[in-house]
Design a protein around this motif. Sequence first.
Motif, short mmCIF file in Angstrom:
data_model
loop_
_atom_site.label_atom_id
_atom_site.label_comp_id
_atom_site.label_asym_id
_atom_site.label_seq_id
_atom_site.Cartn_x
_atom_site.Cartn_y
_atom_site.Cartn_z
N ARG A 149 7.09 -12.27 12.10
CA ARG A 149 6.69 -12.74 13.42
C ARG A 149 5.23 -12.37 13.69
NH1 ARG A 149 11.12 -13.36 17.19
NH2 ARG A 149 13.13 -13.02 16.17
N PRO A 150 4.51 -13.19 14.43
CA PRO A 150 3.15 -12.80 14.81
C PRO A 150 3.20 -11.50 15.60
CG PRO A 150 3.54 -15.12 15.30
CD PRO A 150 4.88 -14.53 14.95
N THR A 151 2.53 -10.49 15.12
CA THR A 151 2.65 -9.15 15.70
C THR A 151 1.29 -8.61 16.11
OG1 THR A 151 4.59 -8.70 14.32
CG2 THR A 151 3.52 -6.80 15.32
N ARG A 152 1.21 -8.04 17.29
CA ARG A 152 -0.01 -7.41 17.77
C ARG A 152 0.04 -5.93 17.40
NH1 ARG A 152 0.77 -8.57 22.44
NH2 ARG A 152 1.67 -6.61 23.19
N LEU A 153 -0.63 -5.57 16.32
CA LEU A 153 -0.69 -4.19 15.88
C LEU A 153 -1.82 -3.46 16.59
CD1 LEU A 153 -0.23 -4.74 12.04
CD2 LEU A 153 1.53 -4.10 13.70
N LEU A 154 -1.77 -2.15 16.60
CA LEU A 154 -2.89 -1.37 17.13
C LEU A 154 -4.10 -1.58 16.23
CD1 LEU A 154 -1.18 2.02 18.03
CD2 LEU A 154 -1.54 0.03 19.49
N THR A 155 -5.26 -1.64 16.85
CA THR A 155 -6.50 -1.83 16.08
C THR A 155 -6.94 -0.51 15.46
OG1 THR A 155 -7.94 -1.30 17.96
CG2 THR A 155 -7.20 -3.61 17.75
N ALA A 156 -7.87 -0.60 14.51
CA ALA A 156 -8.42 0.61 13.89
C ALA A 156 -9.05 1.52 14.93
CB ALA A 156 -9.43 0.23 12.82
N ALA A 157 -9.71 0.94 15.93
CA ALA A 157 -10.33 1.73 16.99
C ALA A 157 -9.27 2.45 17.82
CB ALA A 157 -11.18 0.84 17.88
N GLN A 158 -8.17 1.77 18.11
CA GLN A 158 -7.09 2.38 18.89
C GLN A 158 -6.41 3.51 18.11
OE1 GLN A 158 -4.99 -1.30 19.59
NE2 GLN A 158 -5.79 -1.50 21.70
N VAL A 159 -6.22 3.30 16.80
CA VAL A 159 -5.65 4.35 15.96
C VAL A 159 -6.60 5.54 15.90
CG1 VAL A 159 -4.99 4.96 13.60
CG2 VAL A 159 -4.25 2.77 14.59
N GLY A 160 -7.91 5.27 15.75
CA GLY A 160 -8.88 6.35 15.71
C GLY A 160 -8.89 7.17 16.99
N GLU A 161 -8.77 6.49 18.12
CA GLU A 161 -8.74 7.20 19.40
C GLU A 161 -7.51 8.11 19.49
OE1 GLU A 161 -8.94 6.19 24.19
OE2 GLU A 161 -8.01 4.76 22.81
N ASP A 206 0.85 -1.18 0.00
CA ASP A 206 0.00 0.00 0.00
C ASP A 206 0.89 1.24 0.00
OD1 ASP A 206 -1.83 2.01 0.29
OD2 ASP A 206 -2.57 1.38 2.25
N PRO A 207 1.17 1.82 -1.18
CA PRO A 207 2.07 2.97 -1.24
C PRO A 207 1.53 4.23 -0.58
CG PRO A 207 1.08 2.57 -3.39
CD PRO A 207 0.70 1.41 -2.51
N THR A 208 0.27 4.21 -0.15
CA THR A 208 -0.28 5.37 0.56
C THR A 208 -0.03 5.29 2.06
OG1 THR A 208 -2.47 4.41 0.97
CG2 THR A 208 -2.13 5.50 -1.15
N ASP A 209 0.45 4.14 2.54
CA ASP A 209 0.71 3.98 3.98
C ASP A 209 1.69 2.82 4.16
OD1 ASP A 209 0.66 4.25 6.69
OD2 ASP A 209 -1.37 3.52 6.97
N LEU A 210 2.97 3.15 4.31
CA LEU A 210 4.02 2.14 4.27
C LEU A 210 4.28 1.43 5.58
CD1 LEU A 210 6.66 4.09 2.14
CD2 LEU A 210 5.02 2.39 1.35
N LEU A 211 3.84 2.03 6.69
CA LEU A 211 4.12 1.44 8.00
C LEU A 211 2.84 1.03 8.70
CD1 LEU A 211 6.92 3.73 9.47
CD2 LEU A 211 7.12 1.31 8.90
N PRO A 212 2.80 -0.18 9.26
CA PRO A 212 1.65 -0.57 10.05
C PRO A 212 1.64 0.16 11.39
CG PRO A 212 3.33 -2.26 10.18
CD PRO A 212 3.83 -1.24 9.19
N PRO A 213 0.50 0.22 12.07
CA PRO A 213 0.42 0.91 13.37
C PRO A 213 1.02 0.06 14.48
CG PRO A 213 -1.72 0.00 12.80
CD PRO A 213 -0.82 -0.27 11.62
N ILE A 214 2.34 0.15 14.64
CA ILE A 214 3.04 -0.69 15.61
C ILE A 214 2.94 -0.10 17.01
CG2 ILE A 214 5.28 -1.68 16.24
CD1 ILE A 214 6.03 -1.57 13.27
N THR A 215 3.18 1.21 17.13
CA THR A 215 3.16 1.85 18.45
C THR A 215 2.29 3.11 18.41
OG1 THR A 215 5.04 3.35 18.06
CG2 THR A 215 5.55 1.10 18.81
N ALA A 216 1.87 3.54 19.59
CA ALA A 216 1.07 4.75 19.69
C ALA A 216 1.86 5.96 19.20
CB ALA A 216 0.63 4.97 21.14
N TYR A 217 3.14 6.04 19.55
CA TYR A 217 3.92 7.21 19.16
C TYR A 217 4.19 7.23 17.66
CZ TYR A 217 4.41 8.94 23.85
OH TYR A 217 4.13 9.47 25.09
N GLY A 218 4.26 6.07 17.05
CA GLY A 218 4.38 6.04 15.59
C GLY A 218 3.16 6.66 14.93
N VAL A 219 1.98 6.33 15.45
CA VAL A 219 0.73 6.89 14.92
C VAL A 219 0.68 8.39 15.21
CG1 VAL A 219 -1.78 6.87 15.13
CG2 VAL A 219 -0.50 4.71 15.12
#
Length: 210
Positions: free
Chosen positions: A191-203, A108-121
């Motif tokens: 690795r199995p990774t626990r990313l932030l959910t859409a709801a957490q990113v929205g908050e 997805d060239p519109t968003d290269l990084l998954p929501p790994i941490t709150a500070y990244g978002v």
Amino acid sequence: MTESLLRERMAIFGKSLYDRGYLHGSSGNISVRLEDGFLVTPTNSCLGFLDPGAIAKLDLSGRHLSGDKPSKEAFLHVSVYQARSNSQAVVHSHSTHSVALSCLQAADPTDLLPPITAYGVMKIGKLPLVPYYRPGDPALAAAVQETATDHSAVLLANHGPVVAGRSLEDAIWALEELEETAKLHFLLEGRPTRLLTAAQVGELNRVFPS
């Protein structure tokens, strides 16, 4: 803050980034907006050894006013300032993990990084990829300006990040967060990774709007 103090702070932050490996050789550049233009680091200069008095001063159109010859990528900074009226500083680097990310085929060239941490978002948000142009190509200016309108951080394909902030500190810290998030992305790859959910990113976006 006076122009003299801004020059000193650009040198301090340049050395900090260089000493910690975010910059190397003569790569990267930093700018700060002024009322009558902006300051930008000189071309072919090592940001670990900046002379504050040699930092170039340009008008808002990018015309060189004083100081050493400006970075050949000063047009990137002009493009961001034209796109983002609230941005007061711009940092461009060739940070290793961010550049590595810019070289990958993007799902997805519109968003290269998954929501790994709150500070990244919070500090980066969505990270779009700007298509490849050779260094110094003026056509890159239009591409960066279009993308930067909606994003404070962009990644130039096979090149590196360009990050804007409401202050020099904000831009530097966002660049560092981007590089560290890219590093985490590669460390967690496969690795199995626990990313932030859409709801957490929205908050986060509601509580900490950019």
